[in-house]
Design an enzyme around this catalytic site. Structure first.
Site, PDB file in Angstrom:
ATOM      1  N   GLU A 156     -52.783  30.004 -20.798  1.00  6.40           N
ATOM      2  CA  GLU A 156     -54.021  29.825 -19.901  1.00  6.40           C
ATOM      3  C   GLU A 156     -54.205  28.402 -19.465  1.00  6.40           C
ATOM      4  O   GLU A 156     -54.602  27.901 -18.233  1.00  6.40           O
ATOM      5  CB  GLU A 156     -55.166  30.456 -20.598  1.00  6.40           C
ATOM      6  CG  GLU A 156     -56.341  30.507 -19.840  1.00  6.40           C
ATOM      7  CD  GLU A 156     -57.477  31.279 -20.312  1.00  6.40           C
ATOM      8  OE1 GLU A 156     -58.726  30.866 -20.377  1.00  6.40           O
ATOM      9  OE2 GLU A 156     -57.308  32.339 -20.970  1.00  6.40           O
ATOM     10  N   ASP A 157     -53.971  27.405 -20.368  1.00  8.04           N
ATOM     11  CA  ASP A 157     -54.214  26.157 -19.988  1.00  8.04           C
ATOM     12  C   ASP A 157     -52.981  25.053 -20.191  1.00  8.04           C
ATOM     13  O   ASP A 157     -53.284  23.836 -19.979  1.00  8.04           O
ATOM     14  CB  ASP A 157     -55.322  25.684 -21.323  1.00  8.04           C
ATOM     15  CG  ASP A 157     -56.610  26.379 -20.977  1.00  8.04           C
ATOM     16  OD1 ASP A 157     -57.136  26.679 -19.684  1.00  8.04           O
ATOM     17  OD2 ASP A 157     -57.121  26.522 -22.098  1.00  8.04           O
TER      18      ASP A 157
END
Length: 490
Positions: free
Chosen positions: A58-59
């Site tokens: 996600e990051d």
């Protein structure tokens, strides 16, 4: 420990240079905190490893394929459950609710306890941070987040807590999560949830299933008790709400069985009911299909008695709300103009305070010493009775047209008997043998029933080719009926 150590090294490299939004601390401290929380819940190294890696996809630039290659399929699966979908080119603030709704579906549908553990640990770590900032900055803190409305955050964390409760309510991590939610949004949960509570655990092994619906199955537990076992995506709040609705319905005069407690059945909630020497009307019809007319008359009299009750509109939702949801969930995907026409018809129905059950079929009615008792009170509403009649038409005519085998399994008796049931029911309910009147009410009910069926197709995802063909036929029927009727009143 080798798996965990490798994950720590990998995550440290991938998150290098990144900081946490609220406290400007190295990002790696968050996944490490998640892993520490998980270590208090489980010794499963794959779950703890997933905690360390949960924000990689996600990051960072890391991929699910790389995680699977390095740490295995289950770790990758667990990480994927915590990886929100991305909407390239759209602002994160604009997609916040969509992303949360999508990810909550994954949580609620998962059967792997590791998913729930991972979510609990991550959200607890997040709430610790939010609570600390809220203590220091108050409401100014929300301005730093993609979602600036605190009520939306409350909705999100409340959903998560309710979903993981049955599986993890005995853990200190769950109780701490509730404590932080109640600190930030006072009164969200009963403070008793932060204390130790053990639900009575029961087993349905060897118990006969005597009913089945959208929310769960009903089993005969012993000679005196039945138990409704709710599907895994039902939360404690859902069960509480149904029990509260049944108690209120009883006070209002609806003959209903009252649950005297919530129990746990494996990883699902159950509600116990005292129903001595009783069977569902479905069981009675299955045993004596030649008597279907008599049972249909009992059901019609029960419907009439419910529809004589007037309720305070503040206590229950309007049936129009559910009907419009069916429109928006199905026909709106096919024909926006037709959907608008449906909504107009629903909104034109005369305003009534009439009580409606909302899930009225023979599997939800027990006969105890010849007297009917209703269960499944989670769809209680008020409004025009065509909403209830359309449900009966849906259960006894439309579902069988769509899938005769499935509806026979659901009801417990043949589709031919179901059709006889509907014919007897509607005549007795309307108190007439006038075929013209019966046809009019049935056709108006069918307009709503086919709408509900199209919503059912879309509820599972994009309809497949065979369903698309069925939808075309249903839309043709609907359009023909709408040329004939400009109101659903009767």
């Amino acid at each position: 420990m080798k798996l965990i150590e490798e994950a720590i090294i990998y995550a440290t490299i991938m998150h290098q240079g990144k900081v946490r939004k609220l406290h400007n601390i190295p990002y790696i401290l968050h996944p490490m905190e998640v892993a520490q929380i998980l270590a208090t819940i489980t010794e499963d190294e794959e779950i703890i490893t997933a905690g360390i890696l949960h924000d990689i996809v996600e990051d960072t630039d890391g991929s699910m394929e790389e995680i699977e290659s390095r740490f295995g399929k289950r770790v990758a699966f667990l990480v994927s459950s915590e990886s929100e979908p991305k909407y390239p080119g759209e602002d994160k603030s604009d997609t916040w609710k969509r992303r949360k709704e999508d990810s909550l579906v994954v949580l609620k549908n998962s059967t792997d306890i590791g998913v729930r553990m991972l979510w609990l640990a991550d959200k607890l770590a997040n709430l610790r941070s939010i609570a600390r900032s809220y203590s220091e900055q108050g409401d100014e803190m929300w301005k730093k987040l993609h979602q600036t409305d605190p009520k939306m955050h409350q909705w999100y964390y409340k959903n998560i807590a309710e979903t993981v409760e049955l599986s993890l309510n005995k853990t200190g991590a769950f109780k701490e999560l509730i404590k932080h939610i109640n600190f930030i949004w006072p009164g969200t949960f009963d403070s008793e949830k932060t204390r130790y509570k053990k639900y009575k655990e029961v087993s349905i092994e060897g118990c006969k299933q005597i009913g089945r619906g959208a929310k769960g199955e009903v089993y005969r537990y012993d000679d005196e008790l039945v138990i409704k076992v709710f599907n895994e995506n039902n939360t404690y709040h859902d069960v509480e709400k149904e029990i509260a609705s049944s108690r209120r319905a009883f006070i209002l005069g609806i003959p209903t069985a009252i649950s005297f407690g919530i129990v746990s059945v494996g990883n699902q909630y159950g509600a116990m009911y005292e129903l001595l020497d009783s069977e569902t009307i479905s069981q009675n019809i299955a045993r004596a299909p030649s008597q279907v007319e008599a049972y249909a008359n009992i059901m019609a009299d029960l419907a009439l008695s419910i529809h004589k009750i007037e309720v305070d509109k503040n206590e229950f939702p309007p049936v129009s709300e559910r009907l419009i949801n069916y429109v928006e969930g199905g026909i709106a995907h096919e024909d926006e103009k037709l959907a608008a026409k449906y909504i107009q018809l629903i909104n034109k129905l005369s305003e009534r305070n009439t009580m409606l059950h909302g899930d009225f079929h023979t599997g939800n009615v027990f006969l105890q010493k010849g007297e009917p008792l209703l269960i499944d009170m989670d769809r209680l509403s008020y409004g025009h009775p065509i909403g209830e009649i359309s449900d009966v038409y849906y259960f006894y005519k439309v579902l069988g047209e769509d899938d005769q085998i499935a509806t026979e399994k659901f009801m417990g008796y043949s589709y031919k008997t179901e059709l006889k049931f509907y014919d007897s029911f509607i005549k007795h309910y309307l108190g007439t043998e006038d075929e013209k009147k019966i046809q009019e009410v049935s056709e108006k009910a069918s307009i709503l029933a086919y709408m509900r069926l199209i919503n059912k197709y879309y509820k599972k995802g994009t309809p497949y080719a065979e369903e698309k063909e069925k939808i075309k036929l249903h839309l043709k029927k609907i359009n023909g009926l709408l040329e004939k009727y400009d109101t659903l009143e009767f």
